[in-house]
Write a protein that holds these residues in place. Structure first.
Motif, PDB file in Angstrom:
ATOM      1  N   THR A  45     -31.179  -2.045   1.747  1.00 51.58           N
ATOM      2  CA  THR A  45     -31.400  -1.689   3.161  1.00 51.58           C
ATOM      3  C   THR A  45     -30.797  -0.332   3.504  1.00 51.58           C
ATOM      4  N   ARG A 138     -37.950  -7.231  -7.302  1.00 50.16           N
ATOM      5  CA  ARG A 138     -37.706  -5.773  -7.336  1.00 50.16           C
ATOM      6  C   ARG A 138     -37.359  -5.318  -8.768  1.00 50.16           C
ATOM      7  N   LYS A 161     -25.512 -12.635  -4.830  1.00 46.92           N
ATOM      8  CA  LYS A 161     -26.466 -12.454  -3.739  1.00 46.92           C
ATOM      9  C   LYS A 161     -27.796 -12.934  -4.303  1.00 46.92           C
ATOM     10  N   ASP A 188     -33.876 -13.475   3.522  1.00 43.85           N
ATOM     11  CA  ASP A 188     -33.592 -13.756   4.937  1.00 43.85           C
ATOM     12  C   ASP A 188     -34.208 -15.075   5.392  1.00 43.85           C
ATOM     13  N   ALA A 205     -30.668  -8.042   5.863  1.00 47.44           N
ATOM     14  CA  ALA A 205     -31.080  -6.893   6.674  1.00 47.44           C
ATOM     15  C   ALA A 205     -31.403  -7.329   8.108  1.00 47.44           C
TER      16      ALA A 205
HETATM   17  O1  LIG Z   1     -29.794  -4.576   1.638  1.00 44.97           O
HETATM   18  C1  LIG Z   1     -30.075  -5.379   0.770  1.00 44.97           C
HETATM   19  O2  LIG Z   1     -29.607  -5.314  -0.377  1.00 44.97           O
HETATM   20  C2  LIG Z   1     -31.090  -6.412   1.052  1.00 44.97           C
HETATM   21  N1  LIG Z   1     -32.064  -6.578   0.191  1.00 44.97           N
HETATM   22  C3  LIG Z   1     -33.229  -7.397   0.436  1.00 44.97           C
HETATM   23  C4  LIG Z   1     -34.421  -6.545   0.079  1.00 44.97           C
HETATM   24  O3  LIG Z   1     -34.789  -6.573  -1.078  1.00 44.97           O
HETATM   25  O4  LIG Z   1     -34.924  -5.852   0.947  1.00 44.97           O
HETATM   26  C5  LIG Z   1     -33.304  -7.916   1.834  1.00 44.97           C
HETATM   27  C6  LIG Z   1     -31.974  -8.317   2.348  1.00 44.97           C
HETATM   28  O5  LIG Z   1     -32.098  -8.739   3.682  1.00 44.97           O
HETATM   29  C7  LIG Z   1     -30.995  -7.187   2.281  1.00 44.97           C
END
Ligand SMILES: O=C(O)C1=N[C@H](C(=O)O)C[C@H](O)C1
Length: 286
Positions: A45, A138, A161, A188, A205
């Protein structure tokens, strides 16, 4: 340290393609009094891929300064070259930060042995605490629960996480968690479900918006007040999916700009500001 509650992966505000430290300070002073458990600059984020090495240190230095010891800070430091990750985290050791949020290696897709060795080497190189960040959509590679259990045995690997995107894997881990290890969601939309299954919180985020509600839900679940938590959750789950219709953090940044929390709705290529169609949707929701 025990990692729990709502940790804010704070956006990196830009103005005229420079880091907007005035808005960063304003956001930090806006969110800490709301009761967040900690700050995480330079996560996904925080647009970490498009922040320069000089900006990286400036952002860490200023976040520590603006935070002024009010909440702990973990910095996003990850990559697919173990040596480079270690070099980068060494820069942090002169600042008052508690640790790093480290995304699993991406693009070169190491196997579970390689992932284990990657994080073991990072942990051995520092006294900083490490939150392992699993996000296969990702990175292109999942960290399997058996690997998480092995990593959790390492003293300064303190949390996961979890953005596995696989509810079966997440629930298996939550129902058979490593000892003295925190599991926070990074998905989320899984926040409420994660808490109900013993999860320790979220790095989200979307908690840039309705921050207090996310924190209230955490407290209500911990007090076994599930019905009240569910009523609050139903309010949030109406908004959350729209914050990810286009690449994170572009929707969030638009909302922060509209709310006057950042001076410019600026993101860096290859990200682009959100479309007018999504702007129209979010204008109604926020
Ligand atoms: O900031 C982060 O690290 C986050 N990653 C996730 C994403 O892949 O966008 C989403 C998460 O809310 C925060």
């Amino acid at each position: 340290m025990s990692i729990s509650g709502i940790w804010l992966p704070i956006v990196t505000p830009f103005k005229d393609d420079k880091v907007d430290f005035k808005s960063l300070e304003g956001m930090i002073n806006h969110y800490i009094p709301k009761g967040i458990s900690g700050l995480i600059p330079l996560g996904t984020t925080g647009e970490s891929p498009t922040v320069s090495d000089i900006e990286f240190e400036e952002i860490v230095e200023k976040t520590v300064e603006f935070c002024n010891n009010r909440v702990p800070i973990f910095v996003g430091v990850g990559g697919n070259d173990t040596k480079k990750v270690i070099q980068k985290l060494k820069l942090l050791e002169k600042y008052n930060v508690k640790g790093i949020l480290s995304v699993s290696p991406y693009y070169n897709r190491p196997d579970q042995r390689g992932i284990l060795q990657h994080f073991s080497s990072i942990a051995a190189s520092t006294d900083l605490d490490i939150i392992v960040y699993n996000i296969p959509y990702r990175t292109g590679r999942n960290i399997e629960n058996s690997t998480i259990h092995k990593l959790a045995e390492i003293k300064n690997i303190v949390a996961l996480k979890d953005a596995s995107g696989d509810i079966k894997q997440t629930l298996e881990l939550l129902l058979n968690p490593p000892k003295d290890f925190s599991i926070l969601t990074g998905e989320d939309a899984f926040y409420y479900t994660t808490l109900l299954h013993g999860g320790h919180g979220g790095i989200l985020a979307s908690c840039h918006l309705e921050t207090e509600l996310f924190i209230e839900i955490y407290n209500q679940v911990k007090e076994n007040n599930y019905q009240a938590a569910f009523e609050n959750w139903k309010k949030l789950i109406k908004v959350i999916p729209h914050l990810f219709e286009e690449p994170n953090p572009t929707p969030i940044k638009y909302c922060l700009y509209k709310l006057g929390l950042i001076e410019a709705n600026e993101v860096r290529l290859p990200l682009l500001p959100i479309t007018e169609a999504l702007q129209a949707k979010l204008d109604i929701l926020i």
